[in-house]
Design a protein around this motif. Sequence first.
Motif, PDB file in Angstrom:
ATOM      1  N   VAL A   1      45.283  49.189 -39.031  1.00 17.16           N
ATOM      2  CA  VAL A   1      46.296  48.247 -38.639  1.00 17.16           C
ATOM      3  C   VAL A   1      45.570  46.241 -38.974  1.00 17.16           C
ATOM      4  N   SER A   2      46.608  45.798 -38.972  1.00 17.23           N
ATOM      5  CA  SER A   2      46.193  44.511 -39.731  1.00 17.23           C
ATOM      6  C   SER A   2      45.644  43.812 -38.362  1.00 17.23           C
ATOM      7  N   LYS A   3      44.226  42.407 -39.042  1.00 13.22           N
ATOM      8  CA  LYS A   3      43.765  42.012 -37.899  1.00 13.22           C
ATOM      9  C   LYS A   3      44.960  40.819 -37.290  1.00 13.22           C
ATOM     10  N   ALA A   4      46.482  40.109 -37.440  1.00 15.71           N
ATOM     11  CA  ALA A   4      46.937  40.008 -36.858  1.00 15.71           C
ATOM     12  C   ALA A   4      47.226  41.039 -35.708  1.00 15.71           C
ATOM     13  N   SER A   5      47.605  42.062 -35.926  1.00 12.54           N
ATOM     14  CA  SER A   5      48.146  43.419 -34.753  1.00 12.54           C
ATOM     15  C   SER A   5      46.890  43.155 -33.798  1.00 12.54           C
ATOM     16  N   VAL A   6      45.450  43.516 -34.491  1.00 13.65           N
ATOM     17  CA  VAL A   6      44.010  43.423 -33.699  1.00 13.65           C
ATOM     18  C   VAL A   6      44.113  42.363 -32.470  1.00 13.65           C
ATOM     19  N   ASN A   7      44.683  40.588 -33.222  1.00 10.95           N
ATOM     20  CA  ASN A   7      44.164  39.548 -31.954  1.00 10.95           C
ATOM     21  C   ASN A   7      45.827  39.905 -31.011  1.00 10.95           C
ATOM     22  N   LYS A   8      46.807  40.590 -31.373  1.00 10.91           N
ATOM     23  CA  LYS A   8      47.811  40.412 -30.359  1.00 10.91           C
ATOM     24  C   LYS A   8      47.110  41.265 -29.421  1.00 10.91           C
TER      25      LYS A   8
ATOM     26  N   ILE B   1      43.895  42.078 -28.954  1.00  7.12           N
ATOM     27  CA  ILE B   1      42.873  41.395 -27.898  1.00  7.12           C
ATOM     28  C   ILE B   1      43.209  40.369 -26.756  1.00  7.12           C
ATOM     29  N   SER B   2      44.261  39.438 -27.249  1.00  9.23           N
ATOM     30  CA  SER B   2      44.822  38.222 -26.480  1.00  9.23           C
ATOM     31  C   SER B   2      45.478  38.948 -24.770  1.00  9.23           C
ATOM     32  N   ALA B   3      46.324  40.197 -25.161  1.00 13.88           N
ATOM     33  CA  ALA B   3      46.907  41.263 -24.188  1.00 13.88           C
ATOM     34  C   ALA B   3      45.708  41.534 -23.448  1.00 13.88           C
ATOM     35  N   LEU B   4      44.198  41.948 -24.052  1.00 18.15           N
ATOM     36  CA  LEU B   4      43.399  42.986 -23.092  1.00 18.15           C
ATOM     37  C   LEU B   4      42.559  41.632 -22.559  1.00 18.15           C
ATOM     38  N   LYS B   5      42.282  40.632 -23.416  1.00 15.38           N
ATOM     39  CA  LYS B   5      41.951  39.808 -22.804  1.00 15.38           C
ATOM     40  C   LYS B   5      42.652  39.619 -21.003  1.00 15.38           C
ATOM     41  N   GLU B   6      43.934  38.887 -21.018  1.00 16.15           N
ATOM     42  CA  GLU B   6      44.705  38.902 -19.860  1.00 16.15           C
ATOM     43  C   GLU B   6      44.415  40.035 -18.613  1.00 16.15           C
ATOM     44  N   GLN B   7      44.094  41.151 -19.199  1.00 21.48           N
ATOM     45  CA  GLN B   7      43.795  42.174 -18.077  1.00 21.48           C
ATOM     46  C   GLN B   7      42.985  42.831 -17.969  1.00 21.48           C
ATOM     47  N   ALA B   8      41.935  41.138 -18.295  1.00 18.77           N
ATOM     48  CA  ALA B   8      40.135  40.964 -18.299  1.00 18.77           C
ATOM     49  C   ALA B   8      39.505  42.621 -18.461  1.00 18.77           C
ATOM     50  N   LEU B   9      39.843  43.447 -19.881  1.00 18.63           N
ATOM     51  CA  LEU B   9      39.171  44.211 -20.131  1.00 18.63           C
ATOM     52  C   LEU B   9      38.418  43.585 -21.753  1.00 18.63           C
ATOM     53  N   VAL B  10      38.587  42.498 -21.873  1.00 17.00           N
ATOM     54  CA  VAL B  10      38.096  42.551 -22.959  1.00 17.00           C
ATOM     55  C   VAL B  10      37.544  40.864 -22.871  1.00 17.00           C
ATOM     56  N   VAL B  11      36.311  40.135 -23.666  1.00 16.38           N
ATOM     57  CA  VAL B  11      36.321  38.725 -24.220  1.00 16.38           C
ATOM     58  C   VAL B  11      36.330  38.728 -24.965  1.00 16.38           C
ATOM     59  N   GLN B  12      37.149  37.719 -25.760  1.00 21.99           N
ATOM     60  CA  GLN B  12      36.666  37.054 -27.189  1.00 21.99           C
ATOM     61  C   GLN B  12      36.416  35.867 -27.195  1.00 21.99           C
ATOM     62  N   PRO B  13      35.491  35.144 -27.629  1.00 18.53           N
ATOM     63  CA  PRO B  13      35.469  33.161 -27.542  1.00 18.53           C
ATOM     64  C   PRO B  13      36.936  33.589 -28.846  1.00 18.53           C
ATOM     65  N   HIS B  14      36.880  31.846 -28.587  1.00 15.32           N
ATOM     66  CA  HIS B  14      38.158  31.804 -29.918  1.00 15.32           C
ATOM     67  C   HIS B  14      37.898  32.114 -31.050  1.00 15.32           C
ATOM     68  N   TYR B  15      38.888  33.128 -31.664  1.00 16.62           N
ATOM     69  CA  TYR B  15      38.015  33.499 -33.267  1.00 16.62           C
ATOM     70  C   TYR B  15      36.623  34.473 -33.125  1.00 16.62           C
ATOM     71  N   GLY B  16      36.472  34.680 -32.277  1.00 17.70           N
ATOM     72  CA  GLY B  16      34.385  35.167 -32.455  1.00 17.70           C
ATOM     73  C   GLY B  16      34.702  36.900 -31.934  1.00 17.70           C
ATOM     74  N   ASP B  17      34.087  37.144 -31.959  1.00 19.39           N
ATOM     75  CA  ASP B  17      34.265  39.133 -31.699  1.00 19.39           C
ATOM     76  C   ASP B  17      34.117  39.303 -30.618  1.00 19.39           C
ATOM     77  N   ILE B  18      34.577  40.624 -30.527  1.00 23.50           N
ATOM     78  CA  ILE B  18      35.423  41.329 -29.252  1.00 23.50           C
ATOM     79  C   ILE B  18      34.031  41.816 -28.214  1.00 23.50           C
TER      80      ILE B  18
END
Length: 126
Positions: free
Chosen positions: A37-44, A46-63
């Motif tokens: 998939v595209s990096k844009a798809s990953v970013n989208k 990951i944003s949803a997974l952050k909202e669900q408290a399943l991942v942590v990612q600093p602004h444009y950092g590693d997951i």
Amino acid sequence: MVKTSMSHEDYLEAIVMLGGTTDVAVRSVDVANKLGVSKASVNKAISALKEQALVVQPHYGDITLTEAGYAYGSSVLGRHRMLFDFLTKAVGIPADVAEDEACQMEHAISDESFEKWEAFVRSLKL
């Protein structure tokens, strides 16, 4: 455990497959390559997974996975591997077909049904 979408389960599974844990981060580009998939798809996602408290990612950092995210991703990967092994070893389905079908099945089966199926498969000692 709160269920997330099939797509988001694939992201968690991919992060675990890439070696991601609560202590080890993975790069977005590696997740994108793994899932095709595209990096844009990953970013989208990951944003949803952050909202669900399943991942942590600093602004444009590693997951990095949270404890809940690691448990969830590991569970999905475990289901996938068991389904793949069953389909290839017990049923004789070619690996490439079994890979795709295990991915679909891992999301569709309920936790209760999977537990019973898993106990049955373990009794077969594959």
